[in-house]
Design a protein around this motif. Sequence first.
Motif, PDB file in Angstrom:
ATOM      1  N   LEU B 131       0.837  -1.206   0.000  1.00  0.00           N
ATOM      2  CA  LEU B 131       0.000   0.000   0.000  1.00  0.00           C
ATOM      3  C   LEU B 131       0.872   1.258   0.000  1.00  0.00           C
ATOM      4  O   LEU B 131       0.588   2.232  -0.721  1.00  0.00           O
ATOM      5  CB  LEU B 131      -0.918  -0.026   1.228  1.00  0.00           C
ATOM      6  CG  LEU B 131      -2.086   0.945   1.213  1.00  0.00           C
ATOM      7  CD1 LEU B 131      -2.992   0.688   0.014  1.00  0.00           C
ATOM      8  CD2 LEU B 131      -2.902   0.833   2.491  1.00  0.00           C
ATOM      9  N   LEU B 132       1.940   1.223   0.796  1.00  0.00           N
ATOM     10  CA  LEU B 132       2.876   2.360   0.814  1.00  0.00           C
ATOM     11  C   LEU B 132       3.504   2.551  -0.560  1.00  0.00           C
ATOM     12  O   LEU B 132       3.649   3.688  -1.040  1.00  0.00           O
ATOM     13  CB  LEU B 132       3.968   2.101   1.858  1.00  0.00           C
ATOM     14  CG  LEU B 132       3.562   2.265   3.328  1.00  0.00           C
ATOM     15  CD1 LEU B 132       4.602   1.650   4.257  1.00  0.00           C
ATOM     16  CD2 LEU B 132       3.379   3.739   3.667  1.00  0.00           C
ATOM     17  N   LEU B 133       3.854   1.439  -1.215  1.00  0.00           N
ATOM     18  CA  LEU B 133       4.454   1.536  -2.551  1.00  0.00           C
ATOM     19  C   LEU B 133       3.463   2.115  -3.551  1.00  0.00           C
ATOM     20  O   LEU B 133       3.844   2.903  -4.423  1.00  0.00           O
ATOM     21  CB  LEU B 133       4.941   0.157  -3.012  1.00  0.00           C
ATOM     22  CG  LEU B 133       6.193  -0.376  -2.308  1.00  0.00           C
ATOM     23  CD1 LEU B 133       6.486  -1.800  -2.750  1.00  0.00           C
ATOM     24  CD2 LEU B 133       7.393   0.519  -2.600  1.00  0.00           C
ATOM     25  N   LEU B 134       2.197   1.717  -3.425  1.00  0.00           N
ATOM     26  CA  LEU B 134       1.166   2.258  -4.316  1.00  0.00           C
ATOM     27  C   LEU B 134       1.052   3.766  -4.151  1.00  0.00           C
ATOM     28  O   LEU B 134       0.977   4.512  -5.133  1.00  0.00           O
ATOM     29  CB  LEU B 134      -0.189   1.605  -4.008  1.00  0.00           C
ATOM     30  CG  LEU B 134      -0.537   0.343  -4.780  1.00  0.00           C
ATOM     31  CD1 LEU B 134      -1.879  -0.200  -4.311  1.00  0.00           C
ATOM     32  CD2 LEU B 134      -0.582   0.645  -6.283  1.00  0.00           C
ATOM     33  N   VAL B 135       1.008   4.210  -2.889  1.00  0.00           N
ATOM     34  CA  VAL B 135       0.898   5.650  -2.620  1.00  0.00           C
ATOM     35  C   VAL B 135       2.112   6.381  -3.190  1.00  0.00           C
ATOM     36  O   VAL B 135       1.985   7.439  -3.824  1.00  0.00           O
ATOM     37  CB  VAL B 135       0.769   5.908  -1.098  1.00  0.00           C
ATOM     38  CG1 VAL B 135       0.822   7.390  -0.792  1.00  0.00           C
ATOM     39  CG2 VAL B 135      -0.527   5.314  -0.573  1.00  0.00           C
ATOM     40  N   LEU B 136       3.286   5.789  -3.003  1.00  0.00           N
ATOM     41  CA  LEU B 136       4.505   6.423  -3.511  1.00  0.00           C
ATOM     42  C   LEU B 136       4.510   6.485  -5.034  1.00  0.00           C
ATOM     43  O   LEU B 136       4.922   7.490  -5.618  1.00  0.00           O
ATOM     44  CB  LEU B 136       5.732   5.647  -3.021  1.00  0.00           C
ATOM     45  CG  LEU B 136       6.177   5.993  -1.607  1.00  0.00           C
ATOM     46  CD1 LEU B 136       7.246   5.042  -1.130  1.00  0.00           C
ATOM     47  CD2 LEU B 136       6.709   7.413  -1.559  1.00  0.00           C
ATOM     48  N   ALA B 137       4.038   5.394  -5.663  1.00  0.00           N
ATOM     49  CA  ALA B 137       3.975   5.384  -7.133  1.00  0.00           C
ATOM     50  C   ALA B 137       3.022   6.469  -7.611  1.00  0.00           C
ATOM     51  O   ALA B 137       3.308   7.186  -8.590  1.00  0.00           O
ATOM     52  CB  ALA B 137       3.530   4.010  -7.618  1.00  0.00           C
ATOM     53  N   ALA B 138       1.891   6.611  -6.917  1.00  0.00           N
ATOM     54  CA  ALA B 138       0.920   7.644  -7.297  1.00  0.00           C
ATOM     55  C   ALA B 138       1.519   9.036  -7.139  1.00  0.00           C
ATOM     56  O   ALA B 138       1.288   9.925  -7.961  1.00  0.00           O
ATOM     57  CB  ALA B 138      -0.339   7.496  -6.446  1.00  0.00           C
ATOM     58  N   LEU B 139       2.319   9.216  -6.069  1.00  0.00           N
ATOM     59  CA  LEU B 139       2.935  10.526  -5.854  1.00  0.00           C
ATOM     60  C   LEU B 139       4.022  10.811  -6.891  1.00  0.00           C
ATOM     61  O   LEU B 139       4.178  11.931  -7.352  1.00  0.00           O
ATOM     62  CB  LEU B 139       3.554  10.585  -4.442  1.00  0.00           C
ATOM     63  CG  LEU B 139       2.576  10.678  -3.283  1.00  0.00           C
ATOM     64  CD1 LEU B 139       3.318  10.519  -1.956  1.00  0.00           C
ATOM     65  CD2 LEU B 139       1.845  12.007  -3.319  1.00  0.00           C
ATOM     66  N   HIS B 140       4.761   9.767  -7.227  1.00  0.00           N
ATOM     67  CA  HIS B 140       5.897   9.966  -8.131  1.00  0.00           C
ATOM     68  C   HIS B 140       5.447  10.126  -9.579  1.00  0.00           C
ATOM     69  O   HIS B 140       5.904  11.022 -10.286  1.00  0.00           O
ATOM     70  CB  HIS B 140       6.866   8.791  -8.007  1.00  0.00           C
ATOM     71  CG  HIS B 140       8.147   9.005  -8.756  1.00  0.00           C
ATOM     72  ND1 HIS B 140       9.163   9.806  -8.274  1.00  0.00           N
ATOM     73  CD2 HIS B 140       8.568   8.541  -9.959  1.00  0.00           C
ATOM     74  CE1 HIS B 140      10.154   9.825  -9.146  1.00  0.00           C
ATOM     75  NE2 HIS B 140       9.822   9.061 -10.183  1.00  0.00           N
TER      76      HIS B 140
END
Lengths: 156, 163
Positions: B131-140
């Motif tokens: 989930l953290l990776l998903l959020v980071l991908a969305a931010l990046h």
Amino acid sequence: MTKRSTENQLMVTAGTFLGIGLGGFIDGILFHQILQTHSMLSARFPKTSIQNIEINMFWDGLFHAATWLMSAIGVALLWRAGAARQTPWSGTHFLGALFFGWGLFNFIEGLIDHHLLHLHHVVERHGVSLFDYAFLASGIIFLVGGWLAMRHDPVR
Amino acid sequence: MDSYENNAAASAAVPENMIHTIYPFQLHKPATSDSLKIYPPMSPINRDARKAVGFQVPIRGCISSVRFHAARVCKSCHSFQIVAGGFSLMAATAARACPLCASETGRQVRAGIFNEHFGATLLAVLSPFPLLLLVLAALHYGLPRMGKADRQAKAAPPDVLLP
């Protein structure tokens, strides 16, 4: 997106990854090891026998391995950002990204592990308690604080 | 009589055949009952502890602080056996409790980890990270902007009136 803003985004992502990793280590080192208020599966395996302590230690190890991986990705991205000439270095911006990542970790980990799956609670002997909500609140505060720091110091 | 002579005289009362196992890190500690970890030689649990630590010291002929331990304890051998047995039980369990250890505790630890719930537990423990990776991908990379309205606008022919 310009080249400069791409490099800035890379630095922010690196800082966020590192914030997540370091936040995980703070949780693990402070709560799991120094204060020993909980372990990864202490709600399922109460730390009342050597077997349960060992089982918790195993899952703590996997959790720490994942946080180590996040930190390593953060360092790699920071290295890439450092290699680019156009990266606009700003301490406030990077610190904001670190806090943003830490807050993200506290919020998501707290929500999933403490409230949804009930794997453990901040102070295990209390179960779901004010400490769990304080942990969530710290996540939101760090998230917003980090975001404000990044906005306050727009990279020129 | 100074304390050393006192200890030495008292340690002479220790039976010759009574050999105890002492953890190496105990030797430098002051002679208090809390720091005492002397194990009677005959119990099978104690044999486990000795194997795990691999260090054995005969009490007699050793340093004075160790003699002091032995002398104090052996005045009442029965209670010593109980206390030392309790200590050795704890020490043996602690020393051989790892998931790979060939001991009963190690087997129980393995059974508690590698059972039919292992996959589900692994998923639960690591669940925040995807989930953290998903959020980071969305931010990046930015959130996907291809909504329904966008798709319809793209699929529809240009609104141009032909002459």
